[in-house]
Design a protein around this motif. Sequence first.
Motif, mmCIF file in Angstrom:
data_model
loop_
_atom_site.group_PDB
_atom_site.id
_atom_site.type_symbol
_atom_site.label_atom_id
_atom_site.label_comp_id
_atom_site.label_asym_id
_atom_site.label_seq_id
_atom_site.Cartn_x
_atom_site.Cartn_y
_atom_site.Cartn_z
ATOM 1 N N ARG A 212 0.815 -1.214 0.000
ATOM 2 C CA ARG A 212 0.000 0.000 0.000
ATOM 3 C C ARG A 212 0.852 1.269 0.000
ATOM 4 N NH1 ARG A 212 -5.458 -0.539 1.147
ATOM 5 N NH2 ARG A 212 -5.451 1.647 0.511
ATOM 6 N N ARG B 15 -9.214 -1.815 -10.645
ATOM 7 C CA ARG B 15 -9.477 -2.197 -9.257
ATOM 8 C C ARG B 15 -8.438 -3.189 -8.724
ATOM 9 N NH1 ARG B 15 -14.672 -3.365 -9.657
ATOM 10 N NH2 ARG B 15 -15.533 -1.500 -8.688
ATOM 11 N N ARG C 223 -6.496 -1.802 -5.883
ATOM 12 C CA ARG C 223 -7.198 -1.621 -4.598
ATOM 13 C C ARG C 223 -8.614 -2.161 -4.751
ATOM 14 N NH1 ARG C 223 -9.532 2.876 -1.796
ATOM 15 N NH2 ARG C 223 -9.023 4.314 -3.495
ATOM 16 N N GLU D 86 -11.072 -2.717 -2.905
ATOM 17 C CA GLU D 86 -12.203 -2.116 -2.199
ATOM 18 C C GLU D 86 -12.597 -0.760 -2.768
ATOM 19 O OE1 GLU D 86 -8.507 -0.603 -0.099
ATOM 20 O OE2 GLU D 86 -9.199 -2.422 -1.119
ATOM 21 N N ALA D 87 -11.903 -0.275 -3.797
ATOM 22 C CA ALA D 87 -12.193 1.038 -4.363
ATOM 23 C C ALA D 87 -13.606 1.091 -4.938
ATOM 24 C CB ALA D 87 -11.179 1.383 -5.451
ATOM 25 N N GLU E 126 -14.185 6.430 -7.171
ATOM 26 C CA GLU E 126 -12.722 6.481 -7.088
ATOM 27 C C GLU E 126 -12.099 5.929 -8.366
ATOM 28 O OE1 GLU E 126 -11.407 5.710 -2.591
ATOM 29 O OE2 GLU E 126 -12.818 4.205 -3.319
ATOM 30 N N ILE E 127 -12.665 4.872 -8.887
ATOM 31 C CA ILE E 127 -12.147 4.287 -10.131
ATOM 32 C C ILE E 127 -12.309 5.271 -11.279
ATOM 33 C CG2 ILE E 127 -12.513 2.454 -11.830
ATOM 34 C CD1 ILE E 127 -13.280 0.624 -9.504
ATOM 35 N N ALA F 230 -9.693 8.073 -10.928
ATOM 36 C CA ALA F 230 -8.341 7.664 -11.325
ATOM 37 C C ALA F 230 -8.247 7.501 -12.832
ATOM 38 C CB ALA F 230 -7.973 6.353 -10.618
ATOM 39 N N ARG G 72 -3.927 2.689 -12.200
ATOM 40 C CA ARG G 72 -3.787 1.761 -11.068
ATOM 41 C C ARG G 72 -3.004 2.414 -9.929
ATOM 42 N NH1 ARG G 72 -1.513 -3.799 -13.728
ATOM 43 N NH2 ARG G 72 -3.483 -4.757 -14.407
ATOM 44 N N LEU H 145 -4.951 5.077 -8.211
ATOM 45 C CA LEU H 145 -5.997 4.515 -7.361
ATOM 46 C C LEU H 145 -5.404 3.980 -6.065
ATOM 47 C CD1 LEU H 145 -9.040 3.913 -7.319
ATOM 48 C CD2 LEU H 145 -8.526 1.661 -8.290
ATOM 49 N N ASP I 284 -2.862 5.237 -4.569
ATOM 50 C CA ASP I 284 -2.541 6.432 -3.778
ATOM 51 C C ASP I 284 -1.406 6.157 -2.798
ATOM 52 O OD1 ASP I 284 -2.715 9.066 -2.926
ATOM 53 O OD2 ASP I 284 -4.193 8.601 -1.371
#
Length: 584
Positions: free
Chosen positions: A433, A454, A457, A459-460, A464-465, A468, A508, A511, A513
């Motif tokens: 992460r 995804r 991450r 759980e995004a 959020e997708i 990004a 990617r 996302l 981060d």
Amino acid sequence: MRGHPADFGLLRQLWRFRSYGRAHLKVLLLGVGFRVAELVADLAQPWPLALVIDDVLRGGHSHGPLARLVSPLGGSPLAMLTAAAVAVLVITLASGTFDYLGDRVMNGAGERITAAIRADVFAHLQRLPMAFHDRQAVGELTSRISTDTDRIEDGLVDLFSTLLPGLLSIAGFAAVLVSVDWRLGLIAISCAPLVFVTASRYTRLTRQAARHQRAAEGRLAGYVAESLQGIRTVHAFGRHDLHDARFATDNTSALNAGLQSVELRARFTPLLEAATAVGTAVLLWAGGFGVLSNWWSVGLLVVVASYMRDMVKPMRSLSRLALTFTQGAASAERVAAILDQPLRPPAPPRPLPRRATGRIDLYEGSLDYGRGPVLHRLNLVVRPGERIMLLGPNGAGKTTVLALVAGLYSLTEGQLLLDGLPIAQLPRPWLRRQVAVVLQDTFLFSGTLTDNLRYARPEAGPEEIASAADAALVTQFAAELPDGLNTEIGDHGTGLSGGQRQRVGIARALLLDAPVVLLDEPTTGLDHTAEQLVIRALTRLVKDRTVIMTTHRPALGSLATRTVHMDGGALCGPAPGISLPSTT
């Protein structure tokens, strides 16, 4: 008869996987119970015929178990004939039912055992360090997960469905033979040692053949996978003939190994038939002489001959297990070689911040992949928010530095720290992460563009997708696709250009981060227009993050705040002074 030492080694290799069978022990024991019930039905099968011969055709009186059961019906020939016919139907139906239930239960458990083994091998394989995968062919590993686990299943299932019931059958038939008439019983079981000697010889011959066959099949599978992965290169250079020739060589090796196994199997069957014929001939002569001498009845001889025939069947099955167990043991060795590979020891528990600041310290770092050192006492400090560009010729060790920071390899000597913490001792999920990687050629999996985004991450959420994708300019080309971000793409991102794949890789990273970003020649091979689009996306990615990049392209180099020159696995010029922070 003492078994050959290596015979026990075969079972030891399969026995290693007993824990997978332990989870299904009750089901397997139920299957053994069905096999025992089938054995009881098989033991009863010849007695109706004995009843017909002795009581109906010869007008005598049989003393078998069936005769005692039907005695209340009276001694008339018609009653005996009817009872024998009904008994044949009942016994055959019972034997078939228990055979079906035994196969259903055993094979079902075998499929579940194989699925569990395959899942564990795949999970373990994925978590092995990159140093292991660097030494292995993808197709060879694929063969171990698919074909070899299936052969382990065959060995483990046959252990319960053939070996244990077979031993019980032989013991049961032998005990009943001796109890019916000890003289005929001893004659009937006299052929058993000859059968097992033949089987032992067969086992030793097939063991090496099975190992050679699995190794040859593994090499062939590995080469096929490699050729298909590089099919673009094959077409680009038109070297189909070269791959045909290499495939023919490996295919011939696999064919020869397979033909050797076929030859051994074909040779074994006549030998086993000959060993069985010896015992049968002795029984017929001695049994017939006994009937002529009025030592026993014709019906009893028929029962004993039937028992001997039925006793030879499990002997043959057990003998043929030599091939199954040999192949299973060879496959077990190959699968165990994966499971025996040590995983990275788990990181000790320690309090960690949700997000690292991004400081990286490499102190006296050396790395040897096993083919000679690639880094030599390298010292480097990257401060939070700094963007470092590594420059140098090919083979200078630039990509290796990125791989170390990403946690893909561990230093042979020295220390590599993230925020003062040794990267080698950090929990892998936490490290993943904190570090995002954009490679020279972004790998995309089959599925939708959203699935590939995804991947960084899981759980995004959709917003959020979408954010990004928009920041990385993925939306720009996705809008022209049939289903936008939900468009299905093929393996390796088939259907997308190199620049489009790179933008997906950048999305990617956005996302994820992560505070640390690693860029490994992300614009190589792109034309000017695609490069400008990718750099626009990278400009957003590197903002307020610690960045280490490798590139030969001036346009990407403009994003760096400092350049570091490398050659031969070391820094060019004097190493910068480093104040190593405390790791406690």
